[in-house]
Design a protein around this motif. Structure first.
Motif, short mmCIF file in Angstrom:
data_model
loop_
_atom_site.label_atom_id
_atom_site.label_comp_id
_atom_site.label_asym_id
_atom_site.label_seq_id
_atom_site.Cartn_x
_atom_site.Cartn_y
_atom_site.Cartn_z
N LEU A 291 0.82 -1.20 0.00
CA LEU A 291 0.00 0.00 0.00
C LEU A 291 0.86 1.26 0.00
O LEU A 291 0.57 2.23 -0.72
N SER A 292 1.95 1.26 0.75
CA SER A 292 2.84 2.41 0.79
C SER A 292 3.53 2.64 -0.55
O SER A 292 3.66 3.77 -1.02
N LEU A 293 3.94 1.56 -1.19
CA LEU A 293 4.58 1.68 -2.49
C LEU A 293 3.60 2.17 -3.55
O LEU A 293 3.96 3.00 -4.40
N ALA A 294 2.35 1.72 -3.47
CA ALA A 294 1.33 2.19 -4.41
C ALA A 294 1.07 3.69 -4.21
O ALA A 294 0.94 4.43 -5.19
N LEU A 295 1.02 4.14 -2.97
CA LEU A 295 0.82 5.56 -2.70
C LEU A 295 2.00 6.39 -3.19
O LEU A 295 1.83 7.44 -3.80
N ALA A 296 3.22 5.90 -2.94
CA ALA A 296 4.41 6.62 -3.37
C ALA A 296 4.46 6.71 -4.89
O ALA A 296 4.79 7.76 -5.46
N LEU A 297 4.12 5.62 -5.58
CA LEU A 297 4.12 5.64 -7.04
C LEU A 297 3.04 6.57 -7.59
O LEU A 297 3.24 7.21 -8.63
N SER A 298 1.92 6.67 -6.90
CA SER A 298 0.88 7.60 -7.33
C SER A 298 1.37 9.04 -7.23
O SER A 298 1.13 9.85 -8.13
N ILE A 299 2.05 9.36 -6.15
CA ILE A 299 2.58 10.72 -5.97
C ILE A 299 3.65 11.01 -7.01
O ILE A 299 3.67 12.10 -7.61
N ILE A 300 4.52 10.04 -7.27
CA ILE A 300 5.55 10.21 -8.29
C ILE A 300 4.90 10.37 -9.67
O ILE A 300 5.33 11.20 -10.48
N ALA B 228 -1.60 1.06 -9.97
CA ALA B 228 -2.91 0.40 -10.00
C ALA B 228 -2.76 -1.11 -9.82
O ALA B 228 -3.57 -1.74 -9.13
N ALA B 229 -1.73 -1.69 -10.41
CA ALA B 229 -1.49 -3.13 -10.24
C ALA B 229 -1.20 -3.46 -8.78
O ALA B 229 -1.67 -4.48 -8.26
N LEU B 230 -0.44 -2.61 -8.11
CA LEU B 230 -0.16 -2.84 -6.69
C LEU B 230 -1.42 -2.72 -5.85
O LEU B 230 -1.62 -3.48 -4.89
N LEU B 231 -2.30 -1.79 -6.20
CA LEU B 231 -3.56 -1.66 -5.47
C LEU B 231 -4.45 -2.88 -5.67
O LEU B 231 -5.10 -3.36 -4.73
N PHE B 232 -4.47 -3.42 -6.89
CA PHE B 232 -5.24 -4.65 -7.14
C PHE B 232 -4.66 -5.82 -6.36
O PHE B 232 -5.39 -6.66 -5.82
N TRP B 233 -3.33 -5.90 -6.29
CA TRP B 233 -2.68 -6.97 -5.54
C TRP B 233 -3.00 -6.85 -4.05
O TRP B 233 -3.27 -7.84 -3.37
N PHE B 234 -2.99 -5.63 -3.52
CA PHE B 234 -3.35 -5.40 -2.12
C PHE B 234 -4.78 -5.85 -1.85
O PHE B 234 -5.06 -6.50 -0.85
N GLN B 235 -5.70 -5.50 -2.75
CA GLN B 235 -7.10 -5.88 -2.59
C GLN B 235 -7.26 -7.40 -2.63
O GLN B 235 -8.04 -7.97 -1.86
N LEU B 236 -6.54 -8.06 -3.51
CA LEU B 236 -6.60 -9.52 -3.60
C LEU B 236 -6.11 -10.17 -2.31
O LEU B 236 -6.75 -11.09 -1.79
N ARG B 237 -5.01 -9.68 -1.78
CA ARG B 237 -4.49 -10.23 -0.53
C ARG B 237 -5.46 -10.00 0.62
O ARG B 237 -5.67 -10.88 1.46
#
Length: 69
Positions: free
Chosen positions: A9-18, A39-48
């Motif tokens: 989740l942190s990496l997805a947020l950081a990539l969104s800001i970047i 977006a792929a990281l967010l989908f992976w987070f939701q799956l987990r």
């Protein structure tokens, strides 16, 4: 929430800001891959998260249903 979930989740947020920064400087074309990776990281987070919730309830995840013709 486990450490892996927090990192994803942190990496997805950081990539969104970047990606937002890159879209302001370079344009949306130059930052498209960054947004897609976020977006792929967010989908992976939701799956987990859904797998953990399903295992806590004791019910197996629902299988995909075939389309009726």
């Amino acid at each position: 929430m486990k450490l892996g979930d927090v990192l994803i989740l942190s990496l997805a947020l950081a990539l969104s800001i970047i990606g937002i920064h890159q879209s302001m400087t370079v344009g949306i074309g130059g930052s498209y891959f960054i947004f897609m990776f976020a977006a792929a990281l967010l989908f992976w987070f939701q799956l987990r998260r859904n797998k953990v919730l399903a295992s806590e309830k004791g019910t197996p995840p629902k299988p995909k249903q075939k389309k009726k013709r």
